[in-house]
Design a protein around this motif. Structure first.
Motif, PDB file in Angstrom:
ATOM      1  N   ALA A  10       0.821  -1.223   0.000  1.00 38.68           N
ATOM      2  CA  ALA A  10       0.000   0.000   0.000  1.00 38.68           C
ATOM      3  C   ALA A  10       0.854   1.271   0.000  1.00 38.68           C
ATOM      4  CB  ALA A  10      -0.916  -0.010   1.221  1.00 38.68           C
ATOM      5  N   LYS A  11       2.155   1.115   0.278  1.00 39.13           N
ATOM      6  CA  LYS A  11       3.034   2.303   0.336  1.00 39.13           C
ATOM      7  C   LYS A  11       3.732   2.513  -1.002  1.00 39.13           C
ATOM      8  CE  LYS A  11       4.655   1.522   5.043  1.00 39.13           C
ATOM      9  NZ  LYS A  11       5.866   1.278   5.813  1.00 39.13           N
ATOM     10  N   ALA A  12       4.247   3.743  -1.185  1.00 36.96           N
ATOM     11  CA  ALA A  12       5.058   3.991  -2.382  1.00 36.96           C
ATOM     12  C   ALA A  12       6.520   4.091  -1.966  1.00 36.96           C
ATOM     13  CB  ALA A  12       4.620   5.278  -3.046  1.00 36.96           C
ATOM     14  N   PRO A  13       7.438   3.548  -2.768  1.00 37.80           N
ATOM     15  CA  PRO A  13       8.860   3.732  -2.485  1.00 37.80           C
ATOM     16  C   PRO A  13       9.195   5.224  -2.528  1.00 37.80           C
ATOM     17  CG  PRO A  13       8.510   2.047  -4.171  1.00 37.80           C
ATOM     18  CD  PRO A  13       7.189   2.722  -3.964  1.00 37.80           C
ATOM     19  N   PRO A  14      10.244   5.653  -1.802  1.00 41.42           N
ATOM     20  CA  PRO A  14      10.531   7.095  -1.688  1.00 41.42           C
ATOM     21  C   PRO A  14      10.788   7.792  -3.025  1.00 41.42           C
ATOM     22  CG  PRO A  14      12.048   5.778  -0.323  1.00 41.42           C
ATOM     23  CD  PRO A  14      11.133   4.820  -0.980  1.00 41.42           C
ATOM     24  N   ASP A  15      11.556   7.167  -3.927  1.00 40.65           N
ATOM     25  CA  ASP A  15      11.921   7.852  -5.168  1.00 40.65           C
ATOM     26  C   ASP A  15      11.154   7.274  -6.356  1.00 40.65           C
ATOM     27  OD1 ASP A  15      13.834   9.482  -3.861  1.00 40.65           O
ATOM     28  OD2 ASP A  15      15.215   7.766  -3.842  1.00 40.65           O
ATOM     29  N   ARG A  16      10.364   8.132  -6.975  1.00 39.38           N
ATOM     30  CA  ARG A  16       9.495   7.706  -8.077  1.00 39.38           C
ATOM     31  C   ARG A  16      10.279   7.509  -9.367  1.00 39.38           C
ATOM     32  NH1 ARG A  16       3.882   7.208  -8.019  1.00 39.38           N
ATOM     33  NH2 ARG A  16       4.339   5.840  -6.308  1.00 39.38           N
ATOM     34  N   GLY A  17       9.750   6.686 -10.250  1.00 42.48           N
ATOM     35  CA  GLY A  17      10.374   6.491 -11.554  1.00 42.48           C
ATOM     36  C   GLY A  17       9.559   7.147 -12.642  1.00 42.48           C
ATOM     37  N   PHE A  21       4.959   1.549 -11.387  1.00 45.77           N
ATOM     38  CA  PHE A  21       5.515   0.256 -10.940  1.00 45.77           C
ATOM     39  C   PHE A  21       7.025   0.115 -11.127  1.00 45.77           C
ATOM     40  CE2 PHE A  21       1.249  -0.904 -12.928  1.00 45.77           C
ATOM     41  CZ  PHE A  21       0.518  -0.554 -11.797  1.00 45.77           C
ATOM     42  N   VAL A  22       7.642   0.979 -11.931  1.00 50.51           N
ATOM     43  CA  VAL A  22       9.083   0.847 -12.183  1.00 50.51           C
ATOM     44  C   VAL A  22       9.829   1.958 -11.437  1.00 50.51           C
ATOM     45  CG1 VAL A  22      10.893   0.835 -13.944  1.00 50.51           C
ATOM     46  CG2 VAL A  22       8.675  -0.212 -14.442  1.00 50.51           C
ATOM     47  N   TYR A  23      10.808   1.570 -10.610  1.00 48.33           N
ATOM     48  CA  TYR A  23      11.480   2.521  -9.719  1.00 48.33           C
ATOM     49  C   TYR A  23      12.988   2.500  -9.929  1.00 48.33           C
ATOM     50  CZ  TYR A  23       6.960   2.620  -7.509  1.00 48.33           C
ATOM     51  OH  TYR A  23       5.621   2.763  -7.297  1.00 48.33           O
ATOM     52  N   PRO A  24      13.629   3.682  -9.791  1.00 40.98           N
ATOM     53  CA  PRO A  24      15.088   3.724  -9.939  1.00 40.98           C
ATOM     54  C   PRO A  24      15.769   3.089  -8.714  1.00 40.98           C
ATOM     55  CG  PRO A  24      14.243   5.887  -9.292  1.00 40.98           C
ATOM     56  CD  PRO A  24      13.034   5.005  -9.498  1.00 40.98           C
ATOM     57  N   PRO A  25      16.967   2.541  -8.909  1.00 38.81           N
ATOM     58  CA  PRO A  25      17.656   1.839  -7.808  1.00 38.81           C
ATOM     59  C   PRO A  25      18.423   2.784  -6.888  1.00 38.81           C
ATOM     60  CG  PRO A  25      18.922   1.618  -9.834  1.00 38.81           C
ATOM     61  CD  PRO A  25      17.700   2.425 -10.185  1.00 38.81           C
ATOM     62  N   THR A  26      17.744   3.800  -6.369  1.00 38.75           N
ATOM     63  CA  THR A  26      18.418   4.711  -5.429  1.00 38.75           C
ATOM     64  C   THR A  26      18.599   3.987  -4.087  1.00 38.75           C
ATOM     65  OG1 THR A  26      16.296   5.542  -4.649  1.00 38.75           O
ATOM     66  CG2 THR A  26      17.314   6.734  -6.488  1.00 38.75           C
ATOM     67  N   GLY A  27      19.510   4.516  -3.277  1.00 41.62           N
ATOM     68  CA  GLY A  27      19.750   3.901  -1.971  1.00 41.62           C
ATOM     69  C   GLY A  27      18.473   3.837  -1.138  1.00 41.62           C
ATOM     70  N   ALA A  28      17.681   4.931  -1.157  1.00 35.98           N
ATOM     71  CA  ALA A  28      16.450   4.968  -0.345  1.00 35.98           C
ATOM     72  C   ALA A  28      15.455   3.918  -0.853  1.00 35.98           C
ATOM     73  CB  ALA A  28      15.836   6.364  -0.408  1.00 35.98           C
ATOM     74  N   ASN A  29      15.368   3.772  -2.180  1.00 37.41           N
ATOM     75  CA  ASN A  29      14.458   2.752  -2.723  1.00 37.41           C
ATOM     76  C   ASN A  29      14.934   1.345  -2.372  1.00 37.41           C
ATOM     77  OD1 ASN A  29      12.670   4.566  -3.769  1.00 37.41           O
ATOM     78  ND2 ASN A  29      13.235   4.265  -5.917  1.00 37.41           N
ATOM     79  N   LEU A  30      16.230   1.106  -2.462  1.00 38.29           N
ATOM     80  CA  LEU A  30      16.731  -0.239  -2.136  1.00 38.29           C
ATOM     81  C   LEU A  30      16.470  -0.569  -0.665  1.00 38.29           C
ATOM     82  CD1 LEU A  30      20.028  -0.403  -4.233  1.00 38.29           C
ATOM     83  CD2 LEU A  30      17.813  -1.436  -4.758  1.00 38.29           C
ATOM     84  N   ASP A  31      16.604   0.435   0.216  1.00 38.36           N
ATOM     85  CA  ASP A  31      16.274   0.201   1.634  1.00 38.36           C
ATOM     86  C   ASP A  31      14.797  -0.176   1.768  1.00 38.36           C
ATOM     87  OD1 ASP A  31      18.841   0.846   2.365  1.00 38.36           O
ATOM     88  OD2 ASP A  31      18.367   2.912   2.967  1.00 38.36           O
ATOM     89  N   PHE A  32      13.950   0.556   1.054  1.00 39.78           N
ATOM     90  CA  PHE A  32      12.510   0.275   1.092  1.00 39.78           C
ATOM     91  C   PHE A  32      12.229  -1.145   0.577  1.00 39.78           C
ATOM     92  CE2 PHE A  32       8.473  -0.016  -1.117  1.00 39.78           C
ATOM     93  CZ  PHE A  32       7.555   0.504  -0.218  1.00 39.78           C
ATOM     94  N   PHE A  33      12.819  -1.496  -0.563  1.00 42.77           N
ATOM     95  CA  PHE A  33      12.541  -2.817  -1.158  1.00 42.77           C
ATOM     96  C   PHE A  33      13.078  -3.949  -0.280  1.00 42.77           C
ATOM     97  CE2 PHE A  33      12.331  -0.351  -5.285  1.00 42.77           C
ATOM     98  CZ  PHE A  33      10.944  -0.439  -5.364  1.00 42.77           C
ATOM     99  N   ALA A  34      14.210  -3.696   0.393  1.00 40.53           N
ATOM    100  CA  ALA A  34      14.742  -4.732   1.292  1.00 40.53           C
ATOM    101  C   ALA A  34      13.734  -4.991   2.420  1.00 40.53           C
ATOM    102  CB  ALA A  34      16.085  -4.280   1.868  1.00 40.53           C
ATOM    103  N   PHE A 181       6.174  -3.568  -7.688  1.00 44.11           N
ATOM    104  CA  PHE A 181       7.539  -3.119  -7.385  1.00 44.11           C
ATOM    105  C   PHE A 181       8.525  -3.722  -8.379  1.00 44.11           C
ATOM    106  CE2 PHE A 181       6.195  -3.160  -2.619  1.00 44.11           C
ATOM    107  CZ  PHE A 181       5.617  -1.894  -2.734  1.00 44.11           C
ATOM    108  N   VAL A 182       8.980  -2.907  -9.320  1.00 39.29           N
ATOM    109  CA  VAL A 182       9.992  -3.347 -10.288  1.00 39.29           C
ATOM    110  C   VAL A 182      11.172  -2.395 -10.156  1.00 39.29           C
ATOM    111  CG1 VAL A 182      10.505  -3.794 -12.728  1.00 39.29           C
ATOM    112  CG2 VAL A 182       8.144  -4.065 -11.881  1.00 39.29           C
ATOM    113  N   ILE A 183      12.369  -2.938  -9.930  1.00 42.05           N
ATOM    114  CA  ILE A 183      13.547  -2.063  -9.834  1.00 42.05           C
ATOM    115  C   ILE A 183      14.217  -1.998 -11.201  1.00 42.05           C
ATOM    116  CG2 ILE A 183      15.660  -1.532  -8.600  1.00 42.05           C
ATOM    117  CD1 ILE A 183      14.868  -3.460  -6.432  1.00 42.05           C
ATOM    118  N   ASP A 184      14.430  -0.771 -11.670  1.00 45.58           N
ATOM    119  CA  ASP A 184      15.018  -0.587 -13.000  1.00 45.58           C
ATOM    120  C   ASP A 184      16.546  -0.623 -12.923  1.00 45.58           C
ATOM    121  OD1 ASP A 184      15.558  -0.030 -15.599  1.00 45.58           O
ATOM    122  OD2 ASP A 184      14.471   1.876 -15.672  1.00 45.58           O
ATOM    123  N   GLY A 185      17.129  -1.667 -13.485  1.00 45.71           N
ATOM    124  CA  GLY A 185      18.593  -1.762 -13.523  1.00 45.71           C
ATOM    125  C   GLY A 185      19.105  -1.674 -14.947  1.00 45.71           C
TER     126      GLY A 185
END
Ligand code: TXA
Ligand code: MG
Length: 343
Positions: A10-17, A21-34, A181-185
């Motif tokens: 229900a939450k959104a990762p901190p940094d939008r893409g 559904f597709v999010y950049p691999p910023t440190g804040a997003n990776l913390d959220f996804f972990a 949640f898709v991380i864009d690499g």
């Protein structure tokens, strides 16, 4: 208390893409996804081979959702991804030769099948007494694995039987909000799934699925002949690789193959896919996988182009099959093309 997966979804990762559904691999997003993974959510992650649909490997609920979202039969086991070779001993009983193989090819596009320890759920291994393990080298996959305490189960992030995803947008295109949640690499460096090496009988190493690491490379490191699983269709649907069903990776537009160097008969509303840019002016509906025939380029672009042609709605696709005996990654390209063309 760890929040449950519903709270995270229900939450959104901190940094939008740039897209839903597709999010950049910023440190804040990776913390959220972990944290989301630890709560039992699924996250699509980039690897150097293809994108994976990841969930905690030792959490049965997360693994069950992986099968459900993909529409994957429970008889088809998952690959477990680790941040470091030292985690392998917790999950499996590696033979001595494993160290040589990991030293030479990890992190990288090689999965090894080993005798499992009881800690790995039967769901992950489809009831088998072996487990498939890989250490990816994509920096984003690695950064995420380092942020969580356990390993991640991740099959390719495509609906079961369809073409694997080699870009983040492919995952969103197939699943939409079912995988929010898709991380864009970026586009995957290799573009074909990892080589699977069975070391469960260490004196009889065998390749169960060809990939970027070839039998010759493995033979050199292991010092024993590495048997190549018979990849011609229908000859070996082996009990040891139940997931390598012959029809796989298939676009919806029917695919037919023609031998390298020849020209197919093309009807209206059909596309032709060459290995390299054809000489002279290419007509419409003519595509190529590389400028100069580089097989690494072909591998990298294959799934992306198959998806593109599928979206274009062609009635059929004619695809040039690299010659047998080209060695290296040609074995894996031929395998994927034949599976995609299997009726
Ligand atoms: O490159 C890859 O390997 C990607 C990325 C995401 O890591 N993953 C991937 O997973 O291709 P998947 O689930 O699409 O393919 C895994 C294959 C299946 O064919 C499965 O049957 C086989 O690995 N496999 C898994 N565990 C096995 C085991 N214990 N014994 C034999 N085959 C196994
Ligand atoms: Mg797959």
């Amino acid at each position: 208390m760890v929040p449950d997966s519903a709270e995270f979804y229900a939450k959104a990762p901190p940094d939008r893409g740039a897209s839903s559904f597709v999010y950049p691999p910023t440190g804040a997003n990776l913390d959220f996804f972990a944290k989301a993974l630890e709560a039992g959510c699924l996250v699509a992650i980039p690897t150097e081979t293809v994108y994976g649909l990841a969930g905690l490997a030792l959490n049965e609920t997360a693994c069950r959702s992986i099968f459900a979202v993909k529409g994957r039969p429970l008889v088809d086991p998952l690959i477990v991804h680790v941040p470091h070779p030292s985690m392998v001993g917790e999950l499996a009983v590696p033979p001595a030769v494993f160290d040589l193989v990991a030293e030479a090819f990890w992190p990288g596009p090689l999965t090894v099948v080993l005798r499992k320890r009881p800690i790995v759920p039967h769901l992950v291994t489809a009831g088998k007494d072996t487990v498939a393990i890989r250490m990816p080298r994509h920096p984003v996959a690695h950064a995420l694995l380092e942020r969580i305490p356990g390993p991640l189960a991740a099959p390719s992030a495509n609906p079961f039987g369809y073409v694997s995803p080699s870009e983040a947008a492919h995952v969103a295109e197939s699943f939409g909000n079912r995988v929010p949640f898709v991380i864009d690499g970026g586009p995957c460096e290799i573009g074909l799934e990892s080589t699977i090496l069975d070391l469960s009988e260490p004196d009889q190493p065998a390749i169960l699925r060809p990939g970027a690491i070839s039998a010759e490379q493995l033979t050199k490191v292991i010092g024993l002949p590495v048997r190549e699983r018979q990849i011609e269709l229908g000859i070996e649907e082996t009990a040891s690789a139940p997931g390598t069903f012959s029809r796989h990776y298939s676009p919806k537009s029917g695919l037919t193959l023609f031998p390298q160097g020849s020209r197919p008969q093309v009807a209206d509303n059909e596309a032709v896919l060459f290995l390299k840019r054809p000489e002279g002016t290419a007509g419409k509906d003519v595509y190529w996988l590389s400028e100069d025939g580089s097989l690494n380029e072909v591998a990298k672009g294959l799934f992306s182009l198959l998806r593109k042609l599928d979206r274009a709605g062609y009635a059929g696709i004619h695809c040039e099959l690299p010659s047998a005996g080209s060695g290296g990654i040609a074995v894996a390209i031929r395998d994927r093309m034949k599976r995609a063309a299997a009726k």
